[in-house]
Design a protein around this motif. Structure first.
Motif, PDB file in Angstrom:
ATOM      1  N   VAL A   1      60.411  32.652  20.038  1.00 49.27           N
ATOM      2  CA  VAL A   1      59.042  32.166  20.200  1.00 49.27           C
ATOM      3  C   VAL A   1      58.154  33.019  19.302  1.00 49.27           C
ATOM      4  O   VAL A   1      58.053  34.236  19.490  1.00 49.27           O
TER       5      VAL A   1
ATOM      6  N   CYS B   1      55.790  30.240  27.468  1.00 54.47           N
ATOM      7  CA  CYS B   1      56.968  29.471  27.055  1.00 54.47           C
ATOM      8  C   CYS B   1      58.221  30.318  27.257  1.00 54.47           C
ATOM      9  O   CYS B   1      59.235  29.830  27.782  1.00 54.47           O
TER      10      CYS B   1
ATOM     11  N   VAL C   1      60.181  28.199  18.482  1.00 56.29           N
ATOM     12  CA  VAL C   1      58.912  27.617  18.911  1.00 56.29           C
ATOM     13  C   VAL C   1      57.797  28.386  18.220  1.00 56.29           C
ATOM     14  O   VAL C   1      57.722  29.615  18.330  1.00 56.29           O
TER      15      VAL C   1
ATOM     16  N   THR D   1      53.964  29.127  17.989  1.00 55.44           N
ATOM     17  CA  THR D   1      52.630  29.027  18.593  1.00 55.44           C
ATOM     18  C   THR D   1      51.611  29.839  17.803  1.00 55.44           C
ATOM     19  O   THR D   1      50.451  29.917  18.189  1.00 55.44           O
TER      20      THR D   1
ATOM     21  N   ILE E   1      60.057  23.879  16.535  1.00 53.94           N
ATOM     22  CA  ILE E   1      59.078  23.134  17.327  1.00 53.94           C
ATOM     23  C   ILE E   1      57.711  23.782  17.111  1.00 53.94           C
ATOM     24  O   ILE E   1      57.496  24.933  17.497  1.00 53.94           O
TER      25      ILE E   1
ATOM     26  N   GLN F   1      55.091  19.699  19.126  1.00 53.02           N
ATOM     27  CA  GLN F   1      54.891  19.478  20.550  1.00 53.02           C
ATOM     28  C   GLN F   1      53.456  19.040  20.787  1.00 53.02           C
ATOM     29  O   GLN F   1      52.536  19.804  20.560  1.00 53.02           O
TER      30      GLN F   1
ATOM     31  N   CYS G   1      56.750  22.783  25.811  1.00 49.34           N
ATOM     32  CA  CYS G   1      57.645  23.397  24.820  1.00 49.34           C
ATOM     33  C   CYS G   1      59.022  23.641  25.416  1.00 49.34           C
ATOM     34  O   CYS G   1      60.050  23.368  24.790  1.00 49.34           O
TER      35      CYS G   1
ATOM     36  N   VAL H   1      62.754  22.558  24.211  1.00 42.84           N
ATOM     37  CA  VAL H   1      63.820  23.533  23.965  1.00 42.84           C
ATOM     38  C   VAL H   1      65.063  23.159  24.768  1.00 42.84           C
ATOM     39  O   VAL H   1      66.185  23.178  24.255  1.00 42.84           O
TER      40      VAL H   1
END
Length: 315
Positions: free
Chosen positions: A8, A18, A78, A80, A119, A146, A236, A240
Motif C-alpha cells: 500500500v 486499507c 494499492v 493512495t 489499484i 478504485q 480497496c 485486493v
C-alpha cells in the motif's frame, strides 16, 4: 505456499485503513510505504497494526517503510499517494501535483514490481489511473482504479436506509467517471431481486443518486478536516481480495476501455470480472438510450480531465 505480497503506497488514513482491512482478512503480507519525509511514521503504524494481530487473530506480516526495496516483487499494489484538495487550491493545482506524484510512483512500481496488479485510488481518479497505466506501460488488465466499488457501496447504503432493508439484499451498479457525472443503471439495481424502480419512485431515486454523487463531499463537510477513509479503504480491500483469491468478482472499477462502449482508450468506470490477472474482462451492457447519453457525457468529462492533465504535465 507463500502468502501474497500486498503493498500500500501512501500511509495516510486511506492507506493505513486499507492495510488494516487486508490484514484482518489475512489477504497476505503487507508493506505500508510512504515518502522518506514521513520518516518513521509508516513503521509506527505497521507496528501498531501488528500488535493488534494476537487480539484479532491474524498472522499477516506487516512492514512499514519509506523504501521501494521493501515493496519489490509485490503481487498487488494499492496506490493512495497524493494530496487532498485544500482551501485556495484550484482543480488544476490538484491535478498537476497528483499527476506528478503518480508519475514518480509509477516509475518506481515499474522497476520494483513489474508483475503486480496496480489499484489506483488517488484523485482525480480517472486521470490518475490513466497516468499510472501510461507510466508503467503495463498491460491494461494490470492497472485499474478504485471508485466504482465505493460509489456503488454508498448507493447501496442509501437505498438500504431509504427502504429499511439489509444492505446485503441490494445489488446495484454505477458507471462512468468518479464524481458528479457518474451514471446509475436502474436496470441493474434490485432489492432482493425486485427492480428498485418498483420500490422507489423516480424523483426520490434521483435524489438518492445525487446524494451518492456528492457522497465524498458530504463526509468532508461533516468531518470539517479530512475526508472519507473507512469505506474507500474497504473498497480497496475487496479489490485486493478479488486478485489474491482469484475470486472472479463482477464489480465496477475504472478500467481501460478500447473498443468497449466505444470509449477508445480511456479509463472509465465499467463492470468487470476481476481475478488473479487483474481486470480479466470488461462486461459490455446493453444500455438504454438515456443511460447511453449519460454515460457518454461522463466519458467526455473524463477525456477533458485527461487532456487538462496532459497539458499541465507538458507545461
Amino acid at each position: 505456499m507463500r502468502r501474497a505480497k500486498i503493498t500500500v503506497i501512501g500511509a495516510g488514513n486511506v492507506g493505513a485503513t486499507c492495510a488494516h482491512w487486508c490484514a484482518a482478512a489475512e489477504l497476505g503480507d503487507i508493506v505500508l510505504l510512504d515518502i522518506p519525509q514521513t520518516e518513521d511514521m509508516p513503521a509506527g503504524k505497521a507496528l501498531d497494526l501488528m500488535q493488534s494481530s494476537p487480539i484479532m487473530g491474524f498472522d499477516s506480516k506487516i512492514v512499514g517503510t519509506t523504501s521501494y526495496d521493501d515493496a519489490a516483487d509485490s503481487d498487488v499494489i494499492v496506490v493512495t499517494a497524493g494530496i487532498p484538495r485544500k482551501p485556495g487550491m484550484s482543480r488544476d493545482d490538484l491535478l498537476s501535483t497528483n499527476a506528478r506524484i503518480i508519475t514518480s510512483v509509477g516509475e518506481e512500481i515499474k522497476k520494483s514490481s513489474p508483475n503486480a496488479v496496480v489499484i489506483v485510488v488517488s484523485n482525480p481518479l480517472d486521470a490518475m489511473v490513466q497516468q499510472m497505466w501510461k507510466v508503467t506501460g503495463f498491460d491494461r488488465a494490470k492497472v485499474c482504479g478504485q471508485a466504482g466499488v465505493l460509489d456503488t457501496a454508498r448507493y447501496r447504503t442509501f437505498l438500504a436506509m431509504e427502504l429499511g432493508v439489509s444492505v446485503e439484499d441490494i445489488s446495484a451498479l454505477l458507471m462512468g467517471g468518479h464524481g458528479d457525472t457518474m451514471v446509475p443503471i436502474p436496470s441493474c439495481t434490485s432489492v432482493g431481486g425486485i427492480p428498485v424502480t418498483q420500490l422507489i419512485d423516480p424523483a426520490r431515486l434521483e435524489e438518492i443518486v445525487e446524494r451518492t454523487r456528492k457522497g465524498g463531499a458530504e463526509i468532508v463537510s461533516l468531518l470539517k478536516t479530512g475526508s472519507a477513509y473507512y469505506a474507500p479503504a474497504a473498497a480497496c480491500a475487496q479489490m485486493v481480495e478479488a486478485v489474491v483469491k482469484d475470486k472472479k468478482r463482477c464489480i465496477p472499477v475504472a478500467a481501460l476501455c478500447e473498443s468497449e462502449y466505444g470509449v477508445g482508450g480511456y479509463y472509465v468506470g465499467v463492470p468487470v470480472i476481476m481475478g488473479s490477472g487483474g481486470v480479466e474482462k470488461v462486461i459490455e451492457l446493453k444500455l438504454t438510450d438515456a443511460e447511453t447519453a449519460d454515460f457518454q457525457k461522463s466519458v467526455d468529462a473524463v477525456k477533458s480531465l485527461v487532456a487538462s492533465m496532459d497539458e499541465l504535465l507538458a507545461g
